[in-house]
Design a protein around this motif. Structure first.
Motif, PDB file in Angstrom:
ATOM      1  N   SER A  23      28.274  33.857  40.154  1.00  0.00           N
ATOM      2  CA  SER A  23      28.006  33.876  38.714  1.00  0.00           C
ATOM      3  C   SER A  23      28.050  35.274  38.103  1.00  0.00           C
ATOM      4  N   ASN A  24      27.784  36.288  38.892  1.00  0.00           N
ATOM      5  CA  ASN A  24      27.776  37.652  38.353  1.00  0.00           C
ATOM      6  C   ASN A  24      28.818  38.558  38.993  1.00  0.00           C
ATOM      7  N   VAL A  25      29.824  37.966  39.607  1.00  0.00           N
ATOM      8  CA  VAL A  25      30.846  38.755  40.286  1.00  0.00           C
ATOM      9  C   VAL A  25      31.699  39.495  39.252  1.00  0.00           C
ATOM     10  N   LYS A  26      31.937  40.769  39.545  1.00  0.00           N
ATOM     11  CA  LYS A  26      32.813  41.582  38.709  1.00  0.00           C
ATOM     12  C   LYS A  26      33.831  42.257  39.601  1.00  0.00           C
ATOM     13  N   ARG A  27      35.032  42.416  39.091  1.00  0.00           N
ATOM     14  CA  ARG A  27      36.066  43.109  39.836  1.00  0.00           C
ATOM     15  C   ARG A  27      36.124  44.551  39.356  1.00  0.00           C
ATOM     16  N   PRO A  28      35.819  45.506  40.214  1.00  0.00           N
ATOM     17  CA  PRO A  28      35.828  46.901  39.775  1.00  0.00           C
ATOM     18  C   PRO A  28      37.211  47.320  39.287  1.00  0.00           C
TER      19      PRO A  28
END
Length: 81
Positions: A23-28
């Motif tokens: 739910s809080n995954v971000k791709r740098p």
């Protein structure tokens, strides 16, 4: 689930996605910004032909080619100081 059980599933090639909270995954470095670029018609024709040849969109082929060029520049600068 214990970490050791999770690790075993992963190591055995089992699907572990159901055990992850995404739910809080971000791709740098993947935040996008929109830009407008004007291209000559002949260049768009060439881009479209190549995109169709490899089965991707015009936008995809532009992004891939720019990424390759930037990577090559960085690689060149690292080698030559």
């Amino acid at each position: 689930m214990k970490a050791s059980d999770f690790d075993k599933k992963f190591d055995d090639g089992e699907d572990i996605i159901e055990h992850l909270d995404l739910s809080n995954v971000k791709r740098p470095m993947q935040k996008t910004k929109r830009v407008n670029v004007d291209f000559p018609a002949w260049m768009l024709d060439s881009l479209d032909r190549e995109a169709n040849r490899v089965g991707v969109t015009r936008q995809s082929i532009i992004k891939v080619w720019l990424a390759e060029r930037i990577e090559n520049l960085h690689s060149h600068h690292l080698k030559h100081g």
